[in-house]
Design an enzyme around this catalytic site. Sequence first.
Site, PDB file in Angstrom:
ATOM      1  CE  LYS A 107      -1.148 -41.346  57.027  1.00  0.00           C
ATOM      2  NZ  LYS A 107       0.293 -41.439  57.282  1.00  0.00           N
ATOM      3  NE  ARG A 120       6.122 -49.096  52.527  1.00  0.00           N
ATOM      4  CZ  ARG A 120       7.038 -48.611  53.351  1.00  0.00           C
ATOM      5  NH1 ARG A 120       8.009 -49.384  53.785  1.00  0.00           N
ATOM      6  NH2 ARG A 120       7.013 -47.349  53.725  1.00  0.00           N
TER       7      ARG A 120
END
Length: 468
Positions: A247, A321
């Site tokens: 990120k 996920r």
Amino acid sequence: MNIKSSNNLSKSHIVPVYNQKEKINFFNKNKFEKEIKTLLKEFSFKGNSLETKELYIEKQHIILLGLSKEPELEELRKAGNTIYNISKNLEEISVEIPFEKEKQKAFLEGLMLSNYSFDKYFSKKNPCKTTVSILNIESKIIKEIKEITNVVKEVRDLVNENSDITTPEYIEKISKDFAKKHKLPSKILNEKQIEKQGLNLLHAVGKGSDKPPRLIVIEYIGDKSSKEKTALVGKGITFDTGGTNLKPSGFVEDMKLDMGGAAIAYGTFKYLVEQKVKKNLILVLSCAENAISDRAYKPGDVIKSYNGITVEVMNTDAEGRLVLADALSYTQKHFKPTEIIDMATLTGACPVALGPSIIAILGNNKKAISSIFESGEVTGERCWELPIYDEHREMLKSPIADCKNLGGKFGGTITAAAFLEQFIEKNITWTHLDIAGAAWFKAPKNYIPQYATGIGVRLLSNYIINKK
Ligand code: BES
Ligand code: ZN
Ligand code: ZN
């Protein structure tokens, strides 16, 4: 802040009023009514919602608080925040809340949720020392709202805490302590067991970190006569660097928030167990740190999940996920729930689609979705449903594996849910809550502070308690 029930006015006293036909009206008879009306002639106070006016009648300090004639719950929570801001620098204050119980509770929620600061790291602390006396209220209502709001604040503390403290091991410790205290059966998998038992997605996400992953499960049977069992499954990424798909600045700073799903699942479970609700519950926390290191999993890797579905990792930042998928499969295989609610700070696309504070709700059961939606309308933790269509499922196709963990540029919140859906077995009611926006506020809003919000605990507690 010390909040108690009392029959006496304090040095400062709050009187709620409403505006009707440009006149100030009182909800109850008020012994200062005449004087207040005379004084008000000199001021431009309209008594509109949340407008306040301070007056002195002899030595009595009076604060008028404007409200709607029939205020809704959320307006009363905001009024609780208005009163908190007025009260926090006073020694004592009394308040009238001339409404029925549910409205009294909403007001107290707003007041108590406002009384929060993550002050652990301030060198000088400044706790609120005000005594607030609530007139004409049953003490048990104050106790009830204290209990739920204290859990919300505990969740805020957990999420606000440094990620080097709230590691998977730390979450294991508080969960174990809780299970022990209430004599609840628990099952905790450490890194070795996660690997050995084939929770390879969870293992892959956690393997780049020196803080090893954990899968934490606690069971609570509150109703032996019922076959219903609801699993609360939380994403517990204790810090999300993005991994190899690192990120950038501007996106990474808040990423201790990424165990927000696990924190609200834990908080909701804790509250419901402490209230001894007659429901069967399973708490499942899938915890790992998504670190950047030479040991971290890599884009392009194909990994076999716990239930056998293979996943091509297209982006190591779509890690939530993955840890949820294995947790969902493990829960269904070993604990046989009839309903699963998973909660996760899953996609940056969620606040882009719905705004910064709305929870995205997706799933396979209209009734569960609409009940959770309705709970949100009551608790002020708003949800909005998004669909999952075949168009979205197709976006997960991979040329070399059963699926990939990335759906592409569009509909990110939906493709993330479509990914999870693959791991839900037939006949299980499944609801997924994406709390990426709701879990963390960049700026304070009414009774919600800046940073960790604790949003979701009141919502899910309301849903589960009222579930038929
Ligand atoms: N934890 C983030 C999602 C997130 C972003 C939560 C902002 C709260 C605020 C999640 O793991 C993530 O990085 N998602 C990616 C998915 C993408 C790579 C498909 C995202 O949202 O950008
Ligand atoms: Zn991520
Ligand atoms: Zn994440």
